[in-house]
Motif scaffolding. Sequence first.
Motif, PDB file in Angstrom:
ATOM      1  N   UNK A   1       9.125  10.997  -2.489  1.00  0.00           N
ATOM      2  CA  UNK A   1       7.920  11.830  -2.391  1.00  0.00           C
ATOM      3  C   UNK A   1       7.040  11.360  -1.242  1.00  0.00           C
ATOM      4  N   UNK A   2       7.152  10.074  -0.928  1.00  0.00           N
ATOM      5  CA  UNK A   2       6.320   9.490   0.124  1.00  0.00           C
ATOM      6  C   UNK A   2       6.688   9.911   1.535  1.00  0.00           C
ATOM      7  N   UNK A   3       7.738  10.730   1.676  1.00  0.00           N
ATOM      8  CA  UNK A   3       8.037  11.248   3.019  1.00  0.00           C
ATOM      9  C   UNK A   3       7.053  12.344   3.401  1.00  0.00           C
ATOM     10  N   UNK A   4       6.363  12.894   2.401  1.00  0.00           N
ATOM     11  CA  UNK A   4       5.368  13.918   2.697  1.00  0.00           C
ATOM     12  C   UNK A   4       3.989  13.372   2.323  1.00  0.00           C
ATOM     13  N   UNK A   5       2.936  14.088   2.722  1.00  0.00           N
ATOM     14  CA  UNK A   5       1.585  13.641   2.371  1.00  0.00           C
ATOM     15  C   UNK A   5       1.227  12.324   3.010  1.00  0.00           C
ATOM     16  N   UNK A   6       1.564  12.161   4.287  1.00  0.00           N
ATOM     17  CA  UNK A   6       1.333  10.875   4.938  1.00  0.00           C
ATOM     18  C   UNK A   6       0.034  10.861   5.728  1.00  0.00           C
TER      19      UNK A   6
ATOM     20  N   UNK B   1       0.862  -1.179   0.000  1.00  0.00           N
ATOM     21  CA  UNK B   1       0.000   0.000   0.000  1.00  0.00           C
ATOM     22  C   UNK B   1       0.895   1.224   0.000  1.00  0.00           C
ATOM     23  N   UNK B   2       0.316   2.341  -0.388  1.00  0.00           N
ATOM     24  CA  UNK B   2       1.096   3.550  -0.589  1.00  0.00           C
ATOM     25  C   UNK B   2       1.874   3.960   0.656  1.00  0.00           C
ATOM     26  N   UNK B   3       2.832   4.825   0.441  1.00  0.00           N
ATOM     27  CA  UNK B   3       3.614   5.373   1.548  1.00  0.00           C
ATOM     28  C   UNK B   3       2.689   6.089   2.527  1.00  0.00           C
ATOM     29  N   UNK B   4       2.991   5.964   3.790  1.00  0.00           N
ATOM     30  CA  UNK B   4       2.259   6.707   4.815  1.00  0.00           C
ATOM     31  C   UNK B   4       0.859   6.208   5.088  1.00  0.00           C
ATOM     32  N   UNK B   5       0.588   4.923   4.798  1.00  0.00           N
ATOM     33  CA  UNK B   5      -0.763   4.408   5.009  1.00  0.00           C
ATOM     34  C   UNK B   5      -0.856   3.513   6.254  1.00  0.00           C
ATOM     35  N   UNK B   6       0.214   3.476   7.036  1.00  0.00           N
ATOM     36  CA  UNK B   6       0.135   2.750   8.312  1.00  0.00           C
ATOM     37  C   UNK B   6       0.579   1.298   8.242  1.00  0.00           C
ATOM     38  N   UNK B   7       1.592   1.023   7.406  1.00  0.00           N
ATOM     39  CA  UNK B   7       2.042  -0.365   7.285  1.00  0.00           C
ATOM     40  C   UNK B   7       2.755  -0.848   8.556  1.00  0.00           C
ATOM     41  N   UNK B   8       3.392   0.048   9.279  1.00  0.00           N
ATOM     42  CA  UNK B   8       4.124  -0.390  10.479  1.00  0.00           C
ATOM     43  C   UNK B   8       3.180  -1.048  11.483  1.00  0.00           C
ATOM     44  N   UNK B   9       2.110  -0.339  11.824  1.00  0.00           N
ATOM     45  CA  UNK B   9       1.185  -0.912  12.810  1.00  0.00           C
ATOM     46  C   UNK B   9       0.451  -2.111  12.234  1.00  0.00           C
ATOM     47  N   UNK B  10       0.367  -2.172  10.924  1.00  0.00           N
ATOM     48  CA  UNK B  10      -0.357  -3.301  10.324  1.00  0.00           C
ATOM     49  C   UNK B  10       0.347  -4.615  10.621  1.00  0.00           C
ATOM     50  N   UNK B  11       1.665  -4.590  10.850  1.00  0.00           N
ATOM     51  CA  UNK B  11       2.294  -5.839  11.313  1.00  0.00           C
ATOM     52  C   UNK B  11       2.605  -5.813  12.810  1.00  0.00           C
ATOM     53  N   UNK B  12       2.970  -4.623  13.346  1.00  0.00           N
ATOM     54  CA  UNK B  12       3.341  -4.608  14.763  1.00  0.00           C
ATOM     55  C   UNK B  12       2.188  -5.015  15.674  1.00  0.00           C
TER      56      UNK B  12
END
Length: 481
Positions: A332-337, A50-61
Amino acid sequence: MTKEIEQFAQLGIGEALTAALLEYGIETPSPIQAEAIPPILEGRDVLAQSQTGTGKTLCYLLPLLERIDPEKKETQVLVIAPTQELAMQIVREGEKYGAALGIGTIGLIGGASAARQIEKLRQRPHLAVGTPGRLRELLSTRKLKLHEVRTIVLDEADQIFQMGGADDVRSLLKGALRDRQLVFLSATLGPDVRGLAQREMRDPVDVGIEPEQKLVKLTQHLYFECQQRDRIDTLRRVVRHYNPERAIVFVNQADTIAEVEAKLNHLGLEARTLYGDSDKVTRATVLSQFRSGKFRLLVATDVAARGLDIPGLELVVHLDPATDSEHYVHRAGRTGRMGRKGLSVSIVTDRQAFIMRRFSRELGTEIQERAMYDGVVLDPAEADERRSRRTSKSPSAGRSDSAKAPAKPAARSGAAPSARSAETPLDGAERQGADGGPAAVRPKPAAKPAGRGPKGGKKQPNKDKGAPKWLKDKRSPQDPS
Ligand code: ADP
Ligand code: MG
């Protein structure tokens, strides 16, 4: 297509974690979380895009923290991340949410003292987060054993494969339990990486949230053309015009980065650098100072392109164009998160402009050309027209540089006279403006495609405008990160 987004509890996340999430203002799962949490909780192998900044970290943590048995003093989950900075960021999230369950987290990260990490490993922390190099080192000296590791996560999986190749990944996976669970995530998972991943996985669940749409919709993509020697000046104008709270300026080469930093500081732009070869302590200090707002511009190589989540990062500038469209996506994915607006600006020479057209094509999102004229951001045609109008009035003010303001404010028909911006933080540096022009002129939003107006140092009142439906109204007043 969109199914009702459930709450964390309905996805199987327990009370302790949902309470911890609430504390950080996180109430509603993002789409990738809603899709990926249940299969990860079940112990399935998951490939998540999924796109940058969509919450992938918590999706596995979140599900993996749920699956850890805190009573068992063994490392049960290993997360691999490509850079020190990203690994540290994940460690902090692991600590933040793991604490609620009595789960210990360790960072096994290159550059830092291995001795201290080895010492801490003796306490058998439940969750380990590491960079590939350090992990390899600890595995080969048998300081780290994976025999109780049930789950291995590759965050930014494609990057990890690119770093060491498939064999390297395979050797990292070796030693874990035979029936280990694998979770691979990224915003960019091409067919080759998918092929490699599938070879390691068993009957994986493939979760993709708009995988074909690689760029976040709420980020605007622009480019400015100028001559090579005017790049820094163009950058200065861009920063001054958009007046971001914080911005990352990406460069391609570490060897010229100090020079860029010095030039920007000379212009009063408060810049510092982050690149792979500087030592770990400096890297960590610089990033934490950047996060806390000690300086405004982080000049970085692509080491900062993956995964970093920096609050208030409103602008990404590509001072050198990204090497390919995939790098562009991550920069670019560092912004617009997480539903916030973002702006990605590339600065190119005329010979590099084709790269922007190629990225637009490959990414299915137009990167639009803009020109700066008299402190106003305009469509290039409009800028040309104004320039020629002005030239006909004063033959001496010719078209010297597409990004340069003229010596005096141009006469503008139908345009509200621009006012000097009292809030521009760089007013004091006016005298350094190479052109002596009104560099701090406040742009007017009249021209149709002009970029965002400046914010005058204030928070955008409307930052949720256009945010995903599931996130709107859910935003806590305090930034969760
Ligand atoms: P990704 O890995 O997809 O690039 P991150 O995991 O870094 O994204 O998350 C981006 C930001 O969104 C982080 O600041 C994180 O705390 C925040 N976040 C994560 N999940 C949610 C949620 N469900 N609601 C609101 N904010 C969230
Ligand atoms: Mg991430």
